[in-house]
Scaffold this motif. Structure first.
Motif: not given
Ligand code: PUT
Length: 292
Positions: A88-90, A109, A112, A115, A119, A126, A129, A136
């Motif tokens: 989720g960190d990208g 992921e 939320q 994420i 961001k 991130s 993304f 996603l």
């Protein structure tokens, strides 16, 4: 429980802890799944901590994100469909984007809030993304994989947290079976696989499950990440039966992919030589893993 007691009593590394000087707390919150903390450290940049465990720092994230991504993607000729579980960190998305052959990047992921927080505080990760190929899916990876079309993916990358809390299911056989089902013949999995210094039994169990589940090659590789427990982390590289995969030497070398070394930002850690070196295991690890 005080945080001090909690950090020293993690069952994955009992009695051990690593410290970083905190300059400033940037974020503290709780999602339905975990506690999330971001702080600015004096020597490793911003740090993401989930349930008291360091997940990444700006300084050494390259050694994890680049390896977990390019070990699998550089081992197959022309990856097209890729799935990221967790991540989720990208950062893994940022690395996949270096591969121009890739057409679809799905990410599943569960959290939320991870994420959203990344961001805000980790824009260099991130940024992944922003790639238009990324789709996603926020939810449970086991459900996602059960519903995924059979044989959709060339590569699946499991960038999970440790198997306590929300990632518990991700080291169990049914999970690996759903992964094998979702891979194309000759498709590959790269799964976060903990520390060879601390988690021999867990790695042996994961290896046994993977050798039963994936009929192509199965290997353990490792990298150095100073802020992870014991300073190293490993990966399980598995190939489904089908066209043969030789993980040990990259068939799709990053140095030959146009623009890959500089895309979004320069590659810092991974290269073809370190790819080959990652599969060279210390004698005690070779002994412990070969007999399982
Ligand atoms: N995403 C990998 C995290 C590992 C933390 N021990």
């Amino acid at each position: 429980k005080s945080n001090k007691v909690r950090y020293f009593n993690n069952p994955m590394w009992p009695g051990e802890a690593h410290s970083l000087k905190v300059e400033k707390i940037l974020y503290q919150g709780k999602s339905p799944y975990q506690e999330i903390l971001v702080f600015e450290s004096s020597t490793y940049g911003n740090v993401l901590v989930l349930d008291g465990i360091v997940q990444l720092t700006e300084k050494d994230e390259c050694a994890y994100q680049e390896m977990v991504t390019h070990l699998p993607l550089c081992s197959i000729p022309s990856p097209k469909n890729v799935l990221v579980v967790g991540g989720g960190d990208g950062g893994v998305l940022r690395e996949i984007a270096r591969h121009a052959s890739v057409e679809i990047i799905d990410i599943c992921e569960i959290d939320q809030l991870v994420i959203d927080v990344c961001k805000d505080f980790f824009p260099q990760l991130s940024v992944g993304f922003k790639d238009p190929r990324v789709q996603l899916h926020v939810g449970d990876a086991v459900d996602f994989l059960r519903n995924a079309p059979e044989g959709k993916y060339d590569a699946i990358i499991v960038d999970s947290s440790d198997p306590i809390g929300p990632a518990q299911e991700l080291v169990e056989k049914p999970f690996f079976q759903t992964i094998a089902r979702a891979l194309k013949p000759g498709g590959v999995l790269c799964n976060q696989a903990e520390s060879m210094w601390l988690h021999t039994h867990l790695i042996q169990d994961m290896l046994s499950i993977c050798r039963e589940t994936f009929k192509g090659a199965v290997h353990y590789a490792w990298t150095s990440v100073p802020t992870y427990p014991s300073g190293v982390i490993g990966f399980l590289l598995c190939a489904k039966e089908g066209p043969a995969v030789n993980f040990l030497s990259p068939v799709n070398p990053i140095e030959k992919l146009e623009g890959a070394m500089e895309a979004r930002r320069e590659i810092r850690f991974y290269n073809s030589e370190i790819h080959r070196a990652a599969f060279v295991l210390p004698t005690f690890v070779r002994r412990e893993l070969e007999t399982h």
